[in-house]
Design a protein around this motif. Structure first.
Motif, short mmCIF file in Angstrom:
data_model
loop_
_atom_site.label_atom_id
_atom_site.label_comp_id
_atom_site.label_asym_id
_atom_site.label_seq_id
_atom_site.Cartn_x
_atom_site.Cartn_y
_atom_site.Cartn_z
N LEU A 86 63.76 8.50 32.04
CA LEU A 86 64.46 8.05 30.71
C LEU A 86 63.82 7.32 30.17
N THR A 87 62.87 6.45 30.45
CA THR A 87 62.08 5.65 29.54
C THR A 87 60.82 6.56 29.13
N LEU A 88 60.43 7.22 29.67
CA LEU A 88 59.34 8.00 29.05
C LEU A 88 59.69 9.15 27.92
N SER A 89 60.90 9.50 28.31
CA SER A 89 61.68 10.55 27.43
C SER A 89 61.66 10.30 26.10
N ILE A 90 61.56 8.70 25.90
CA ILE A 90 61.62 8.32 24.45
C ILE A 90 60.48 8.66 23.69
N LEU A 91 59.24 8.61 24.53
CA LEU A 91 58.09 8.96 23.79
C LEU A 91 57.93 10.38 23.05
N MET A 92 58.99 11.09 23.18
CA MET A 92 59.01 12.60 22.78
C MET A 92 59.92 12.63 21.61
N VAL A 93 60.54 11.32 21.38
CA VAL A 93 61.70 11.58 20.31
C VAL A 93 61.17 10.74 19.00
N PRO A 94 61.12 11.34 17.77
CA PRO A 94 60.51 10.76 16.71
C PRO A 94 61.78 9.46 16.34
#
Lengths: 285, 323
Positions: free
Chosen positions: A120-128
């Motif tokens: 969940l934390t790393l998924s944010i890396l993909m979101v502008p």
């Protein structure tokens, strides 16, 4: 130099030809890269008439140092500088603390739900960033934090990227020291604080400078949550300055820009060896 | 600075560190803790960060998706609007200019990558003096505050007394009003974008060059390969992983153009409606016009666009990126 090394050095030099062409190209390119900074400095020391003359004045008749004094008198510059410094320090310290703690647990501890939380934390890396901006604004508005340091700082205390960086750092550290400390009966917090943190210092410095650089330069979020010029950081303050039609004292604007950039550029030049590669790989823009 | 951050690890797939947990630890005979759970400690370590991530990032992402199906009144209430925002988006009246401008900007900024490959290979010349000075010179624009450098670029491009038009006048060309002419303004902003991002590409590519074994060049030389041939046959293919990384990052950040555009053009510039980028459209809708539903739809569009383009790049990766 021993005799043995010499010939290979010569041969290498010969292999890629002489250094004339690389120097010529890189020096020309370097000057082009540096020109805007130099030009900004020159304009900041000129009179308004010199800045607006049809033939560029490459060296002012008299250096107008008072432009720099005027910056502090006329603009809300000091307020903005203070805001910039405060938000940068708070965010950087918070990211170091929170990301090292979490990164360490994700790398070295076993607990139920670790995979899910990490994903969940790393998924944010993909979101502008635009995708969460509207809601962040409403949260800050709901807390009554618009036009305050707390409002500007809040979302940026937490960094998925920093967590990723620190987790990688801790994964790559050898486990032996940790085990030795554990056998000596040290508590996890003690192991983390006195054994692991010192070992992770190089990565922490990359995290710190990344956080500081991003915080200092960021425009969109501060622009959205602050309405008064006196409460903005410099990045947003300079941008709103441009839209102000009455502000045509260009040398002073140039001086303000120079002052706004200076701290980060100096910090970077001092730390460059350590940081440049780590920074580039974070792709933080 | 905005949005998507990533690192080489994202691209590396299985990193050496990944395989480390329990099994390896047991094999090393070290950790009797292979099966150990650490009780409540890990939660104490993770929760401060994760709470913030959940509140400020994860929930907002879901919320924005929801908002994109709503309509916002002047006084803050919302009503359900179905696909209206997306219909308005896909009608293209606002979207197409913004998308076109963003793609134009991205295209010009991408020209920096081949230049950076060339510069990096020059910078990698063995025994070159001043290499670290060159590195700093090229890297400074990348870390300089965008709104501060925008001030000087506004002057450089000034139609009446800017240095660009003065240089053009020397060769008899009457230069345009760069910042107040639609289309041309985006070109000027893109030049600044190129200037500020080339240092990033240079540093990454140079790190990639450092990993190419010297022996390859020596062998090629013995076989009589010309410098150009060595560059084509060794440098470029072995550099493709770094080029790929730079390409992906540059596209992601160019698609999120906002800071430079806002600061160079100024928020009261009459040509703004024609010179929007996608993120500018988002900002204008959400925070100037108060149309949060439409802004949310624009944000979702940016997310999907970046996702798709990145996915396509990874698909194409196999065709040209050297293992």
């Amino acid at each position: 130099m021993s005799e043995a090394i010499r010939p290979t050095r010569l041969r290498r030099r010969g292999r890629r030809g002489s250094h004339v062409i690389p120097h010529l190209v890189l020096a020309t390119g370097g000057l082009l890269m540096a020109f805007p900074f130099v030009w900004q400095l020159v304009m900041s020391l000129s009179t308004n008439a010199e800045v607006q003359s049809l033939v560029p004045v490459f060296w002012p008749a008299e250096l107008q140092w008072q432009n720099y004094a005027t910056v502090f008198e006329r603009l809300p510059f000091l307020d903005q500088l203070r805001t910039s410094v405060v938000i940068t320090v708070i965010r950087t310290l918070a990211q170091i603390l929170l990301c090292t703690l979490a990164g360490y647990a994700f790398a070295r501890m076993r607990f139920r739900g670790r995979g899910v939380l990490l994903a969940l934390t790393l998924s944010i890396l993909m979101v502008p960033s635009q995708v969460y901006l509207i809601s962040q604004y409403q949260i800050v508005q709901g807390l009554g934090w618009l036009d305050s340091i707390a409002g500007i700082v809040a979302p940026g205390l937490f960094s998925a990227f920093g967590t990723f960086l620190m987790r990688t750092a801790f994964l790559n550290l050898p486990p032996e020291l940790e085990e030795a400390a554990r056998l000596d009966g040290a508590s996890p917090i003690r192991i983390f604080w006195s054994v692991m943190l010192p070992l992770a210092r190089p990565s922490i410095s990359v995290l710190a400078i990344t956080a500081a650089l991003w915080s200092w330069n960021e425009l969109l979020w501060p622009l959205v949550v602050s309405t008064y010029q006196t409460q903005m950081p410099l990045s947003a303050g300079l941008a709103t300055l441009v839209s102000d039609r009455n502000n045509t004292d260009y040398p002073v604007i140039m001086a303000a820009s120079m002052l706004a950039m200076a701290p980060i550029l100096l910090l970077f030049i001092v730390l460059q060896r350590r940081v440049i590669d780590g920074l580039a790989f974070s792709g933080l823009k | 600075m905005s949005g998507v951050q990533t690192g080489p690890g994202v691209f590396a797939g299985a990193r050496p560190g990944r395989a480390r947990p329990a099994r390896d630890a047991r094999r090393r005979g070290g950790e009797a803790a292979a099966r150990r759970r650490d009780g409540a400690w890990p939660w104490l370590f993770v929760l401060p960060l994760f709470t913030g991530i959940a509140v400020f990032y994860l929930v907002p992402i879901a919320q924005t998706l929801f908002y994109s199906f709503t309509e916002w009144g002047v006084f803050g209430g919302w009503t359900f609007a179905g696909l209206d925002n997306y219909a308005r988006l896909l009608s293209g009246r606002e979207l197409l200019p913004a998308l076109g401008n963003t793609l134009l900007y991205t295209g010009i900024v991408l020209l920096g990558i081949p230049i950076a490959v060339w510069l990096a290979s020059l910078l990698n010349t063995p025994g070159l003096r001043f290499a670290s000075l060159y590195r700093v010179l090229f890297f400074l624009p990348y870390i300089a505050m965008p709104t501060a450098v925008a001030m000087v670029w506004r002057m450089i491009f000034n139609g009446d007394y800017g240095i660009v038009n003065w240089l053009l006048s020397l060769v008899g060309i009457d230069g345009p009003y760069w910042i107040s002419t639609p289309g041309i303004a985006m070109g000027a902003v893109a030049v600044v974008g190129l200037w500020s991002s080339i240092g990033f590409a240079l540093i990454v590519l140079r790190a990639g060059l450092k990993n190419i074994p010297e022996e390859l060049y020596e062998a090629a030389e013995i076989d009589g390969a010309s410098p150009w041939r060595r560059f084509r046959a060794i440098t470029v293919p072995l550099l493709t992983p770094s080029i790929f990384f730079v390409l992906v990052i540059t596209i992601i950040s160019s698609f999120q153009l906002f800071d430079l555009l806002y600061a160079i053009l100024g928020s009261r510039n009459p040509i703004l409606p024609k010179s929007m980028s996608l993120v500018f459209l988002f900002y204008q809708a959400g925070f100037v016009d108060g149309e949060k539903g439409f802004a949310a739809a624009v944000a979702m569009f940016i997310l999907v666009l970046i996702g798709l383009v990145t996915l396509v790049q990874f698909r194409l990766q196999r065709r040209w990126v050297h293992e």
